[in-house]
Structures are given as C-alpha cells and as structure tokens.
Design an enzyme around this catalytic site. Structure first.
Site, mmCIF file in Angstrom:
data_model
loop_
_atom_site.group_PDB
_atom_site.id
_atom_site.type_symbol
_atom_site.label_atom_id
_atom_site.label_comp_id
_atom_site.label_asym_id
_atom_site.label_seq_id
_atom_site.Cartn_x
_atom_site.Cartn_y
_atom_site.Cartn_z
ATOM 1 N N HIS A 37 0.831 -1.205 0.000
ATOM 2 C CA HIS A 37 0.000 0.000 0.000
ATOM 3 C C HIS A 37 0.868 1.258 0.000
ATOM 4 O O HIS A 37 0.567 2.236 -0.699
ATOM 5 C CB HIS A 37 -0.913 0.028 1.232
ATOM 6 C CG HIS A 37 -1.901 -1.091 1.297
ATOM 7 N ND1 HIS A 37 -1.825 -2.084 2.244
ATOM 8 C CD2 HIS A 37 -2.985 -1.376 0.533
ATOM 9 C CE1 HIS A 37 -2.828 -2.935 2.066
ATOM 10 N NE2 HIS A 37 -3.540 -2.539 1.037
ATOM 11 N N ASP A 149 -3.356 -7.500 -7.646
ATOM 12 C CA ASP A 149 -4.771 -7.688 -7.986
ATOM 13 C C ASP A 149 -4.965 -7.369 -9.466
ATOM 14 O O ASP A 149 -5.732 -6.480 -9.838
ATOM 15 C CB ASP A 149 -5.646 -6.793 -7.120
ATOM 16 C CG ASP A 149 -5.527 -7.144 -5.648
ATOM 17 O OD1 ASP A 149 -5.834 -8.290 -5.292
ATOM 18 O OD2 ASP A 149 -5.113 -6.280 -4.855
#
Length: 282
Positions: A37, A149
């Site tokens: 992140h 992802d």
C-alpha cells in the site's frame, strides 16, 4: 493530514482542492496497510494531493469468506498514512456507503467471469460498485492500484472506460517480502508452517516468468511446471493456475505478448494470489 469520516466533508475538501487546480492521487484500500500500500502512496505523491480510503467492503466478500475476521487496525493505518505524507484519510462507515434499501450495482458481463471472478461470484460487482462510489465522492485524477490484484485492475479500468470516469488507473508493481512472498494483508493469517509453505507460490511465479522470457510457448507445459512446485507443499491447495491475455483475461494456448500468469491457492484456510505480467515480447 485530515482524517475524514463524512462523505459530505470529503466532497467539500476535494471541491476546494479542485478550485485551486490541484491534482489528486487516490489509493483505495481495505486497511491493515503494508509496504505494498505504501508503495502506491509513494507513486500517488507525484500528484498535488494524496487520498487513501479505508473501507472493508462487505459487498465484495462471499458468504463463506473472511469479512468478519479480515484484519483491522485503524489507529496503526492512520499513523502509517501520516508518516508517509498522505493528505486525507477517508474512512466512511457502512451506513453512509450503503444506505437503507441500497439497490444500485455496477456489474459487467465480460472479464469478471474468469480467474478470481469465476471462483468468487459477485466479488467484482462489489468491487466495481464501491469504487464507482469512491470515484464519484473523491473525484481523483489518478487511481493507484497494485498489480497483485491484476484482474481487478483490468476490470476497474474497463469500468472507467465504459462509464466515462474522468480519471486514469495507474497499475503499480507487486511488492514482495525479502523471501519473495507477495505482500498481502492476509499473510497475517499464516502459521509459521504455512508461511514457509507459501513460498512455493512465488517460486512457481518466478519459474513461469523465466520460462516465458526464455521463449517457451506452450502454456500447458508452463502451467504444469508451476503445478509441480505447488503440489510439493501439502499445506497448499490449488484454486487455479492460468495463463491469459492481460487485457481480456482469455486463456491462451501459446504464449504471445501481454501475457498474465496468475495463481490462486489456499494455504491452510488462507486464500492467496500472485501473478506475473510480461509485455513487450518480440
């Protein structure tokens, strides 16, 4: 740094920034932040302002998945955002995001029925619906998403094009632990024994990418090589191994340009994903 929980207040801050012609980089998360992140935040800091949202979205979890047990540590997340130069952390609650009698969803008939979409029915409908809402609320210029992802990135980019959102999706590289395991909030679930077994995931990915870059063309042989590595670990149960076209998520029989190699496995009870992307093959 602003910590905002109100949709109305978030929109007002964004409106003010836009009135001063400031660009906005946005990182959507479900919290329990890690270095993956933070790498997205670092990329987002090329814009004038950076927003991180934290929202564990129930709509993208299936009935037997880990919504209730998904790791959460809001205080830690806020500190990490502050330490990394985020301008706004947006943390709306469930009642704001999904009003009583909520009945509007974003869905699509292609791309979402493959890979994770085939294994997790309704997952991408939940992802697209919540991100469409966040895009409307936060009006970002660039949205930063992780390649881990990969299918989600392609699905969301497709939604952005279809619905004419005035923003760009920037896909950022996978961030890994020193031993190769892809960073994931779910890694915290792993026991010591499972953590050791999980290294087979990245080992299979690295081998397959090497074979593709060396010019191997037969996808079934590459998949078999990946499967051989994963099946050596008794704690691993394969969910899928696929080699697909990155833009369409369609299976390919022979390696061509723009190939995504994707793996999903269960390590004990924990579902983990990983992938590699090779573009620019001649």
């Amino acid at each position: 740094m602003e910590v905002i929980t109100s949709i109305k207040e978030a929109k007002q801050i964004v409106k003010n920034w836009k009135s001063h012609h400031l660009s906005i980089g946005y990182v959507p998360t479900m919290g329990f932040l890690h270095d993956g992140h933070l790498s997205l935040v670092k990329n987002a800091k090329t814009q004038d302002k950076v927003i991180v949202s934290i929202f564990v979205n129930p709509m993208q979890f299936g009935p037997n998945e880990d919504f209730s047990s998904y790791p959460r540590d809001l205080e830690r997340d806020i500190k990490m955002c502050q330490d990394n130069g985020v301008d706004m952390v947006f943390i709306p609650d469930m009642t704001q995001m999904y009003l009583k009698n909520f009945s509007t969803y974003v869905d699509m008939n292609i791309i979402t029925d493959k890979l994770c979409g085939a294994k997790r029915p309704g997952h991408f409908r939940g992802v697209c619906t919540v991100l469409a809402k966040f895009f409307n609320i936060l009006n970002p210029d660039i949205v930063y998403m992780g390649q881990k992802d990969a299918q989600q990135c392609v699905v969301v980019r497709h939604m952005v094009d279809d619905l004419n959102f005035d923003l760009k999706i920037q896909i950022c590289p996978i961030i890994r632990e020193e031993d190769g395991l892809a960073k994931s909030s779910r890694n915290v679930y792993l026991s010591e024994e499972e953590r050791k077994a999980s290294l087979a995931i990245s080992q299979s990915i690295f081998l397959a990418e090497k074979l593709v870059r060396e010019g191997k063309k037969n996808t079934s042989k590459i998949i078999q090589a990946m499967q051989d590595i994963l099946e050596k670990e008794k704690l691993i149960k394969i969910d899928y191994i696929e080699l697909v076209d990155f833009n369409t998520m369609d299976n390919i029989e022979n390696i061509a340009d723009n190939v995504l190699g994707a793996v999903a496995v269960f390590v004990g009870e924990t579902r983990l994903i990983d992938n590699f992307l090779v573009q620019g093959l001649k």
